[in-house]
Design an enzyme around this catalytic site. Structure first.
Site, PDB file in Angstrom:
ATOM      1  N   GLY A 180      76.332 -28.522 -38.365  1.00 37.20           N
ATOM      2  CA  GLY A 180      77.154 -28.801 -39.537  1.00 37.20           C
ATOM      3  C   GLY A 180      78.617 -28.785 -39.165  1.00 37.20           C
ATOM      4  O   GLY A 180      78.971 -28.811 -37.985  1.00 37.20           O
ATOM      5  N   HIS A 181      79.471 -28.720 -40.180  1.00 38.24           N
ATOM      6  CA  HIS A 181      80.911 -28.815 -39.944  1.00 38.24           C
ATOM      7  C   HIS A 181      81.642 -27.491 -40.121  1.00 38.24           C
ATOM      8  O   HIS A 181      82.862 -27.457 -40.159  1.00 38.24           O
ATOM      9  CB  HIS A 181      81.523 -29.884 -40.853  1.00 38.24           C
ATOM     10  CG  HIS A 181      81.032 -31.279 -40.560  1.00 38.24           C
ATOM     11  ND1 HIS A 181      81.431 -32.376 -41.271  1.00 38.24           N
ATOM     12  CD2 HIS A 181      80.171 -31.734 -39.616  1.00 38.24           C
ATOM     13  CE1 HIS A 181      80.832 -33.465 -40.778  1.00 38.24           C
ATOM     14  NE2 HIS A 181      80.047 -33.082 -39.779  1.00 38.24           N
ATOM     15  N   GLY A 182      80.904 -26.384 -40.280  1.00 31.89           N
ATOM     16  CA  GLY A 182      81.549 -25.071 -40.379  1.00 31.89           C
ATOM     17  C   GLY A 182      81.888 -24.693 -41.813  1.00 31.89           C
ATOM     18  O   GLY A 182      81.504 -25.353 -42.771  1.00 31.89           O
ATOM     19  N   ASP A 229      76.915 -31.476 -42.928  1.00 34.58           N
ATOM     20  CA  ASP A 229      78.329 -31.393 -43.322  1.00 34.58           C
ATOM     21  C   ASP A 229      78.737 -29.918 -43.410  1.00 34.58           C
ATOM     22  O   ASP A 229      78.163 -29.098 -42.708  1.00 34.58           O
ATOM     23  CB  ASP A 229      78.536 -32.174 -44.634  1.00 34.58           C
ATOM     24  CG  ASP A 229      79.954 -32.724 -44.755  1.00 34.58           C
ATOM     25  OD1 ASP A 229      80.895 -31.916 -44.742  1.00 34.58           O
ATOM     26  OD2 ASP A 229      80.125 -33.948 -44.861  1.00 34.58           O
TER      27      ASP A 229
END
Ligand SMILES: *[C@@H]1O[C@H](CO)[C@@H](O)[C@H](O)[C@H]1NC(C)=O
Ligand SMILES: *[C@@H]1O[C@H](CO)[C@@H](O)[C@H](O)[C@H]1NC(C)=O
Ligand SMILES: *[C@@H]1O[C@H](CO)[C@@H](O)[C@H](O)[C@H]1NC(C)=O
Length: 347
Positions: free
Chosen positions: A241-243, A219
């Site tokens: 991941g999502h940054g 995430d």
């Protein structure tokens, strides 16, 4: 009188028996309190006793989990303490696999109300999350019950360095009400498919530095929630991941502003997003200002820069309620100063 003296004498002897002194620092080693590095005997009682002695020491001291593999149940390690404490974890500490052994929202290991605290030692906190990520997470409440590996609540003037958080069941690290807390050379690792395993989530905290760290997770790399001020993120490597995200914001009324976010010299590789600001649809009023992103290198990043004002995870937003809210929507979150300087390098 004699009895009183004896009691004092006994407790002094016990203290000396379990504490070793190395280069002027008193060390409270959990293995001297009965902790066994066998990978399955819960060391929480031993750790609480070692911590208690360290916390009541009038001079700076060290709590030590030496080399080896240890099992540790849910625990709260709390202050206030009388003097600064170094918590040195050299070993690998494993969380229970069974989620029914965790109280909701308490986290796995919670550090709270400690001033001048250092967590270091090169050790690993293994959340053993593999078994829970595969389960569907249809109800947000259930997801919330999964323990966060390390919680830092109201920790001040402190440092976390040279540690690893691995395979958390939920967020790896969560900050609440912290002030002047620095993370240095921290490694976070969980696979791409691990659900809701944000690397470091910051909420209602100020003066937080995250530098020279590597965050691989399923995430957000770092997520910055309401009430975060003076947050410096430098030389952090993210991906998968999502940054790096500011938000989610605007879900609740009266959220505190997010002010003074600086993200510099970071590299994102194979992440879903680069830098993101996310607010809930028809959000409550909120402010996110003085956000500065500079020298960000992105390799194979889905959305390098994204401002998402309709963020709606787990389909929590009931469309009917939403439409009703939107009729009454007074405003949407407001970003008075947002400067971005970055370069994207190809794959
Ligand atoms: C701890 O264990 C590791 C791996 O088993 C070993 O390389 C290291 O030398 C040990 N360190 C100490 C201080 O015993
Ligand atoms: C965070 O970094 C800033 C700028 O380098 C520094 O002034 C501050 O002391 C650091 N904070 C902590 C808690 O180390
Ligand atoms: C970014 O960090 C790298 C090392 O991680 C360093 O060599 C480089 O000089 C830094 N760049 C800037 C602009 O600070």
């Amino acid at each position: 009188m004699g009895l009183k003296l004896n009691i004092a004498g006994t407790s002094l002897l016990l203290l000396l028996a379990s504490a070793a002194e190395v280069s002027g620092d008193i060390i409270f080693d959990v293995t001297k309190y009965g902790a066994r590095a066998d990978g399955h005997s819960d060391i929480s009682q031993a750790l609480l006793k070692a911590w208690g002695d360290s916390c009541s020491s009038p001079v700076a001291s060290t709590v030590m989990i030496p080399n080896g593999t240890y099992a540790l149940g849910q625990i709260t390690i709390g202050g206030p303490c009388k003097a600064p404490i170094n918590f040195v974890v050299q070993g690998t500490v494993m969380a229970p696999v069974d989620t029914s052994r965790f109280k909701a929202e308490a986290g796995w290991i919670a550090f709270q109300q400690i001033d001048q605290f250092t967590l270091s030692g090169g050790g690993v906190f293994d959340g053993q999350g593999k078994t829970v990520w595969g389960r569907k997470c249809p109800h947000y409440a259930y997801c919330k019950q999964l323990p966060i590996n390390l919680r830092f609540n109201f920790i001040t003037n402190s440092m976390v360095k040279d540690i690893t958080s691995r395979d958390s069941k939920q967020f790896h690290i969560n900050l609440l009400g912290c002030k002047n807390l620095a993370f240095y050379n921290v490694a976070i690792s969980a696979p791409d498919e691990s659900l809701n395993t944000d690397g470091i989530h910051i909420g209602r905290s100020s003066g937080i530095n995250i530098t020279d760290s590597t965050i691989e997770t399923g995430d957000d790399c770092v997520s910055i929630g309401d009430g975060s001020e003076q947050i410096n993120i430098q030389r952090v490597t993210c991906g998968p991941g999502h940054g790096i995200s500011v938000g989610s914001l605007g879900k609740y009324p009266n959220e505190e502003p997010v002010v003074g976010i600086s993200v510099k010299n970071c590299t994102l590789t194979n992440t879903q997003n680069g830098v993101r600001v996310k607010t809930f649809p028809a959000s409550h009023q909120g402010i996110a200002s003085e956000m500065h992103f500079e020298d960000i290198v992105m390799n194979n990043v889905g959305n390098p820069i994204i401002i998402d004002q309709e963020y709606c995870p787990h389909n929590q937003c009931n469309l009917k309620v939403l439409l009703k809210q939107m009729k009454n929507a007074i405003f949407i979150a407001y970003f008075p100063s947002f400067s971005l300087h970055f370069h994207q390098s190809g794959t």
